[in-house]
Design a protein around this motif. Structure first.
Motif, PDB file in Angstrom:
ATOM      1  N   THR A 261       0.765  -1.173   0.066  1.00  0.00           N
ATOM      2  CA  THR A 261       0.005  -0.029  -0.141  1.00  0.00           C
ATOM      3  C   THR A 261       0.887   1.062  -0.138  1.00  0.00           C
ATOM      4  O   THR A 261       2.119   1.179   0.584  1.00  0.00           O
ATOM      5  CB  THR A 261      -0.826  -0.074   1.346  1.00  0.00           C
ATOM      6  N   GLY A 262       0.256   2.292  -0.549  1.00  0.00           N
ATOM      7  CA  GLY A 262       0.830   3.542  -0.634  1.00  0.00           C
ATOM      8  C   GLY A 262       0.209   4.800  -1.130  1.00  0.00           C
ATOM      9  O   GLY A 262      -1.285   4.505  -0.983  1.00  0.00           O
ATOM     10  N   TYR A 263       0.853   5.804  -1.260  1.00  0.00           N
ATOM     11  CA  TYR A 263       0.278   7.150  -1.730  1.00  0.00           C
ATOM     12  C   TYR A 263       0.800   7.502  -2.971  1.00  0.00           C
ATOM     13  O   TYR A 263       2.054   7.242  -3.101  1.00  0.00           O
ATOM     14  CB  TYR A 263       0.405   8.235  -0.674  1.00  0.00           C
ATOM     15  N   ALA A 264       0.013   8.252  -4.002  1.00  0.00           N
ATOM     16  CA  ALA A 264       0.259   8.527  -5.233  1.00  0.00           C
ATOM     17  C   ALA A 264       0.685   9.885  -5.235  1.00  0.00           C
ATOM     18  O   ALA A 264       0.673  10.787  -4.055  1.00  0.00           O
ATOM     19  CB  ALA A 264      -0.710   8.289  -6.374  1.00  0.00           C
ATOM     20  N   HIS A 265       1.255  10.644  -6.461  1.00  0.00           N
ATOM     21  CA  HIS A 265       1.363  12.039  -6.660  1.00  0.00           C
ATOM     22  C   HIS A 265       2.470  12.668  -5.539  1.00  0.00           C
ATOM     23  O   HIS A 265       2.178  13.762  -5.040  1.00  0.00           O
ATOM     24  CB  HIS A 265       0.319  12.872  -6.726  1.00  0.00           C
ATOM     25  N   HIS A 266       3.480  11.820  -5.043  1.00  0.00           N
ATOM     26  CA  HIS A 266       4.493  12.564  -4.273  1.00  0.00           C
ATOM     27  C   HIS A 266       3.601  12.876  -2.647  1.00  0.00           C
ATOM     28  O   HIS A 266       4.501  13.658  -2.095  1.00  0.00           O
ATOM     29  CB  HIS A 266       4.970  13.688  -4.538  1.00  0.00           C
ATOM     30  N   GLU A 268       1.684  15.338  -2.668  1.00  0.00           N
ATOM     31  CA  GLU A 268       1.505  16.545  -2.604  1.00  0.00           C
ATOM     32  C   GLU A 268      -0.026  17.059  -3.016  1.00  0.00           C
ATOM     33  O   GLU A 268      -0.519  18.051  -2.648  1.00  0.00           O
ATOM     34  CB  GLU A 268       2.640  17.280  -3.259  1.00  0.00           C
ATOM     35  N   THR A 269      -0.339  16.819  -4.088  1.00  0.00           N
ATOM     36  CA  THR A 269      -1.587  17.161  -4.718  1.00  0.00           C
ATOM     37  C   THR A 269      -2.739  16.264  -3.790  1.00  0.00           C
ATOM     38  O   THR A 269      -2.579  15.119  -3.243  1.00  0.00           O
ATOM     39  CB  THR A 269      -1.847  16.686  -6.173  1.00  0.00           C
ATOM     40  N   PHE A 270      -4.013  16.927  -3.863  1.00  0.00           N
ATOM     41  CA  PHE A 270      -5.098  16.515  -3.252  1.00  0.00           C
ATOM     42  C   PHE A 270      -4.889  16.409  -1.760  1.00  0.00           C
ATOM     43  O   PHE A 270      -5.473  15.329  -1.254  1.00  0.00           O
ATOM     44  CB  PHE A 270      -5.581  15.125  -3.743  1.00  0.00           C
ATOM     45  N   HIS A 271      -3.835  16.989  -0.882  1.00  0.00           N
ATOM     46  CA  HIS A 271      -3.597  16.903   0.292  1.00  0.00           C
ATOM     47  C   HIS A 271      -3.178  15.755   0.782  1.00  0.00           C
ATOM     48  O   HIS A 271      -3.555  15.245   1.783  1.00  0.00           O
ATOM     49  CB  HIS A 271      -4.954  17.305   1.064  1.00  0.00           C
ATOM     50  N   GLY A 272      -2.478  14.775  -0.172  1.00  0.00           N
ATOM     51  CA  GLY A 272      -1.915  13.664   0.218  1.00  0.00           C
ATOM     52  C   GLY A 272      -1.092  13.518   1.427  1.00  0.00           C
ATOM     53  O   GLY A 272      -1.202  12.544   2.134  1.00  0.00           O
ATOM     54  N   TYR A 273      -0.426  14.553   1.755  1.00  0.00           N
ATOM     55  CA  TYR A 273       0.519  14.666   2.845  1.00  0.00           C
ATOM     56  C   TYR A 273      -0.447  14.399   4.244  1.00  0.00           C
ATOM     57  O   TYR A 273       0.033  13.756   5.216  1.00  0.00           O
ATOM     58  CB  TYR A 273       1.093  15.781   2.900  1.00  0.00           C
ATOM     59  N   ARG A 274      -1.842  14.684   4.347  1.00  0.00           N
ATOM     60  CA  ARG A 274      -2.637  14.305   5.383  1.00  0.00           C
ATOM     61  C   ARG A 274      -2.770  12.858   5.580  1.00  0.00           C
ATOM     62  O   ARG A 274      -2.638  12.433   6.701  1.00  0.00           O
ATOM     63  CB  ARG A 274      -3.977  15.042   5.035  1.00  0.00           C
ATOM     64  N   GLY A 275      -3.209  12.293   4.468  1.00  0.00           N
ATOM     65  CA  GLY A 275      -3.290  10.818   4.699  1.00  0.00           C
ATOM     66  C   GLY A 275      -1.987  10.082   4.971  1.00  0.00           C
ATOM     67  O   GLY A 275      -2.164   9.093   5.796  1.00  0.00           O
ATOM     68  N   LEU A 276      -1.153  10.602   4.321  1.00  0.00           N
ATOM     69  CA  LEU A 276       0.288   9.863   4.535  1.00  0.00           C
ATOM     70  C   LEU A 276       0.619  10.042   5.904  1.00  0.00           C
ATOM     71  O   LEU A 276       1.085   9.232   6.684  1.00  0.00           O
ATOM     72  CB  LEU A 276       1.103  10.530   3.698  1.00  0.00           C
ATOM     73  N   THR A 277       0.327  11.189   6.536  1.00  0.00           N
ATOM     74  CA  THR A 277       0.687  11.138   8.074  1.00  0.00           C
ATOM     75  C   THR A 277      -0.251  10.555   8.852  1.00  0.00           C
ATOM     76  O   THR A 277       0.265   9.680   9.746  1.00  0.00           O
ATOM     77  CB  THR A 277       0.598  12.770   8.300  1.00  0.00           C
ATOM     78  N   LEU A 278      -1.405  10.380   8.538  1.00  0.00           N
ATOM     79  CA  LEU A 278      -2.381   9.476   9.360  1.00  0.00           C
ATOM     80  C   LEU A 278      -2.119   8.016   9.141  1.00  0.00           C
ATOM     81  O   LEU A 278      -2.245   7.408  10.293  1.00  0.00           O
ATOM     82  CB  LEU A 278      -3.803   9.770   8.840  1.00  0.00           C
ATOM     83  N   ASP A 279      -1.781   7.598   7.885  1.00  0.00           N
ATOM     84  CA  ASP A 279      -1.506   6.290   7.723  1.00  0.00           C
ATOM     85  C   ASP A 279      -0.049   5.886   8.079  1.00  0.00           C
ATOM     86  O   ASP A 279       0.333   4.818   8.390  1.00  0.00           O
ATOM     87  CB  ASP A 279      -2.173   5.641   6.573  1.00  0.00           C
ATOM     88  N   GLY A 280       0.871   6.651   7.281  1.00  0.00           N
ATOM     89  CA  GLY A 280       2.181   6.484   7.603  1.00  0.00           C
ATOM     90  C   GLY A 280       2.911   6.293   8.827  1.00  0.00           C
ATOM     91  O   GLY A 280       3.551   5.449   9.560  1.00  0.00           O
ATOM     92  N   LEU A 281       2.443   7.231   9.825  1.00  0.00           N
ATOM     93  CA  LEU A 281       2.893   7.254  11.171  1.00  0.00           C
ATOM     94  C   LEU A 281       2.339   6.122  12.086  1.00  0.00           C
ATOM     95  O   LEU A 281       2.712   5.655  13.138  1.00  0.00           O
ATOM     96  CB  LEU A 281       2.507   8.559  11.866  1.00  0.00           C
ATOM     97  N   ARG A 282       1.161   5.434  11.437  1.00  0.00           N
ATOM     98  CA  ARG A 282       0.724   4.426  12.221  1.00  0.00           C
ATOM     99  C   ARG A 282       1.263   2.825  11.548  1.00  0.00           C
ATOM    100  O   ARG A 282       0.651   1.981  11.776  1.00  0.00           O
ATOM    101  CB  ARG A 282      -0.726   4.379  12.206  1.00  0.00           C
ATOM    102  N   GLY A 283       2.066   3.136  10.439  1.00  0.00           N
ATOM    103  CA  GLY A 283       2.914   1.963  10.104  1.00  0.00           C
ATOM    104  C   GLY A 283       1.914   1.292   9.032  1.00  0.00           C
ATOM    105  O   GLY A 283       2.376  -0.009   8.846  1.00  0.00           O
ATOM    106  N   ASP A 303      10.029  15.981  -0.347  1.00  0.00           N
ATOM    107  CA  ASP A 303       9.705  16.609   1.128  1.00  0.00           C
ATOM    108  C   ASP A 303       9.042  15.707   2.084  1.00  0.00           C
ATOM    109  O   ASP A 303       9.423  15.518   3.036  1.00  0.00           O
ATOM    110  CB  ASP A 303       8.924  17.920   0.718  1.00  0.00           C
ATOM    111  N   HIS A 304       7.787  15.158   1.457  1.00  0.00           N
ATOM    112  CA  HIS A 304       7.019  14.199   2.334  1.00  0.00           C
ATOM    113  C   HIS A 304       7.801  12.829   2.395  1.00  0.00           C
ATOM    114  O   HIS A 304       7.587  12.206   3.543  1.00  0.00           O
ATOM    115  CB  HIS A 304       5.687  14.074   1.851  1.00  0.00           C
ATOM    116  N   SER A 493       3.901  16.976  11.668  1.00  0.00           N
ATOM    117  CA  SER A 493       2.872  15.990  11.763  1.00  0.00           C
ATOM    118  C   SER A 493       1.680  16.583  12.147  1.00  0.00           C
ATOM    119  O   SER A 493       0.564  16.414  11.991  1.00  0.00           O
ATOM    120  CB  SER A 493       3.534  14.772  12.150  1.00  0.00           C
ATOM    121  N   GLU A 494       1.762  17.273  13.683  1.00  0.00           N
ATOM    122  CA  GLU A 494       0.881  17.788  14.257  1.00  0.00           C
ATOM    123  C   GLU A 494       0.003  18.776  13.524  1.00  0.00           C
ATOM    124  O   GLU A 494      -1.111  18.744  13.446  1.00  0.00           O
ATOM    125  CB  GLU A 494       1.372  18.326  15.451  1.00  0.00           C
ATOM    126  N   SER A 495       0.595  19.509  12.516  1.00  0.00           N
ATOM    127  CA  SER A 495       0.008  20.764  11.925  1.00  0.00           C
ATOM    128  C   SER A 495      -0.712  20.022  10.894  1.00  0.00           C
ATOM    129  O   SER A 495      -2.034  20.556  10.571  1.00  0.00           O
ATOM    130  CB  SER A 495       0.964  21.540  11.216  1.00  0.00           C
TER     131      SER A 495
END
Length: 551
Positions: A261-266, A268-283, A303-304, A493-495
């Motif tokens: 599993t993972g995230y697309a488009h770096h 960056e677009t579609f606020h993917g960094y939010r989902g990446l933080t939510l799921d990435g930090l939970r492994g 960056d992300h 991450s908190e932001s």
């Protein structure tokens, strides 16, 4: 899926475009048989073989595309949102053939372009057609590098075309014409429905020809508030329409089905960094698409990626074209910005022959290099990208990096060794012993006292770059995170978590913005992620305290 400005600039109805070009060209192409013409017969082979090879062809006259397809052109329906925007012609007016084609043309001088992915040298030829005569041309494509022979197999991890067993042989020719060894065709979804259906998943969805594979995956869930999720290699598709914003449920099931599993488009677009933080930090995230032409003309964005790596989370680097949505081709005039299969790709190292299982194993192990041109060989104590090394305090690391390019097609510029997001060493083509065709870095890192992630990064011609997955180095069983940036990344991450919380309070009438409907479940997930953040903060504070006591 790419961003809207890209769509507006680079897409259209190709049949209408070709009709306009036909008018502008001054020729009655539809009635070509009614005027005196000549014939062009072309045979294309690859070095080392006498058999025709699948190839990408572009034919122009006076800078304008010839809006006529040979019967041998390989057509498959494709388009944005699964619409029939294209068939035989590619977005830049190229077409694919299995190494042969014949075409009746009015007399004149034509330009023929041949290509077969970045490992082969592109060719341009001038052809003069005379009335009543046949021009028979034979061309041989040559490689400047053969990555498969080194055990590395090119992958386009982001292709959107519907398929059935009937289309498989045709799509395989498209892949082979771009020398993409593994093409991942993604079933795409949004809150409302799905697009680009795949007839099967897992081993049942694998189509093989020679040493090339077609496999199925998914880009789903996809939302403008949390980003676009990817799933590779699972035994089946996964979609929970009534829990659409709970990406982690999908990720858990994909893992259960043997997928990644993972995230697309770096992210960056579609606020993917939010989902990446939510799921990435939970492994729950295995990979991140760090190289693609969907954001802007700079394909490599990290960056992300460095954010998660510096916090101690291993993530595999991938890339993909996002065909037919995103692209950046050069040298084709008005059609400069256009989608192209394989323009962004990643290479997977397999320990043995290429199979779906060996490819998945290599991807799961993180043995990858994302690239839009340069090729990289990166070793740390002979470990490959994705490997983990556990050393003792004071042990030395021997680092070896080689970048391969071609002086005209992939002119190398700079090669860098990255550690914890910083450039630890670099060479450029102007340095002694280096060139635009090969760059080499060899060094030792002495007296290692703490863990570090190390990766190689390379830049070449316009929009050409490459980046490896890191080698993860730990010392005496510790982590590979970066204590110097941990506080900054944890605040970031908190932001991002606060951004999600703010969006949850906005009740929107926009049918595409449904995040607020999932307030309760997302607040639970935010709380879980915040616990991880607080735990990491505590570790940072304790280590700072220990260092002060040591002094």
């Amino acid at each position: 899926m790419g961003i809207l400005p890209v769509l507006c600039r680079s897409r259209g109805r190709w049949q209408l475009l070709l009709t306009v070009l036909a008018v502008l060209s001054g020729f009655n192409w539809a009635g070509a048989q009614t005027i005196r013409s000549g014939q062009l017969e072309v045979l294309v082979t690859a070095a080392g073989s006498t058999q025709p090879t699948p190839v990408r062809v572009r034919l122009t006259r006076a800078g304008r595309v010839v809006p006529q397809l040979p019967q041998q052109a390989i057509g498959v329906m494709y388009g944005l949102w699964d619409h029939a925007d294209g068939f035989g012609f590619q977005p830049d007016s190229s077409f694919y053939v299995n190494g042969r084609f014949r075409l009746a043309l009015p007399p004149g001088t034509y330009q023929l372009s041949l290509s077969k992915g970045p490992e082969f040298l592109d060719q341009q030829h001038q052809i003069v057609i005379q009335t009543g005569k046949t021009q028979k041309k034979a061309y041989r494509l040559t490689r400047w590098i053969n990555m498969a022979a080194r055990g590395w197999y090119s992958t386009d991890g982001h292709i959107h075309i519907r398929r059935s067993p009937r289309e498989d042989p045709l799509l395989m020719s498209w892949l082979q014409a771009e020398d993409v060894r593994v093409g991942v065709l993604l079933r795409m979804g949004d809150f409302w429905e799905t697009y680009y259906p795949q007839y099967a998943f897992g081993e049942q969805g694998v189509y093989r020809r020679d040493n090339y594979l077609l496999v199925s995956g998914q880009e789903d869930p996809r939302t403008p508030e949390l980003g676009h999720a990817l799933g590779y290699g699972a035994a089946d598709k996964v979609r929970y329409s009534n829990e659409y914003y709970y990406y982690d449920n999908v990720f858990d099931k994909l893992h259960e089905l043997g997928g990644l599993t993972g995230y697309a488009h770096h992210a960056e677009t579609f606020h993917g960094y939010r989902g990446l933080t939510l799921d990435g930090l939970r492994g729950k995230v295995d990979m991140l698409e760090i190289l693609q032409y969907c954001v802007d003309e700079t394909p490599l964005r990290t960056d992300h990626y460095y954010h998660l790596l510096d916090l101690g989370f291993p993530v595999t680097a991938t890339a993909g074209s996002d065909f037919p949505w995103c692209g950046q081709d050069h040298g084709h005039g008005p059609a400069e910005r256009s989608a192209r299969i394989g323009n962004a790709r990643f290479y997977v190292y397999t320990d043995g022959p290429l199979t779906n299982q060996s490819w998945k194993a290599g991807l799961k192990a993180g043995h990858t290099v994302a690239t839009s041109g340069p090729m990289l060989d990166f070793r740390v104590n002979n470990a490959r990208p994705g490997d983990r090394l556990n050393l003792k305090k004071g042990d030395k690391l021997t680092v070896s990096v080689q970048a391969f390019g071609h002086a005209k097609q992939v002119p190398l510029d700079k090669l860098e060794l990255i550690g914890h997001g910083k450039v630890l060493a670099s060479v450029s083509k102007t340095d002694a012993g280096q060139s635009a065709s090969q760059l080499t870095l060899n060094l030792e890192l002495d007296t290692l006292t703490r863990g570090v992630w190390l990766a190689a990064r390379c830049f070449a011609g316009p929009q050409q770059a490459a980046h490896t997955t890191p080698v993860y180095v730990t010392v005496d069983g510790g982590g590979f995170h970066n204590p110097e940036t941990a506080e900054r990344y944890l605040k970031l991450s908190e932001s991002y978590l606060q951004e999600i919380e703010q969006e949850l309070e906005k009740e929107s009438h926009n049918p595409e913005m449904r995040l607020w409907h999932y307030k309760k479940g997302l607040k639970t997930r935010i709380a879980e992620t915040r616990e991880v953040v607080e735990g990491l903060k505590k570790e940072v504070r304790e280590k700072i305290k220990d260092k002060r006591q040591e002094k």
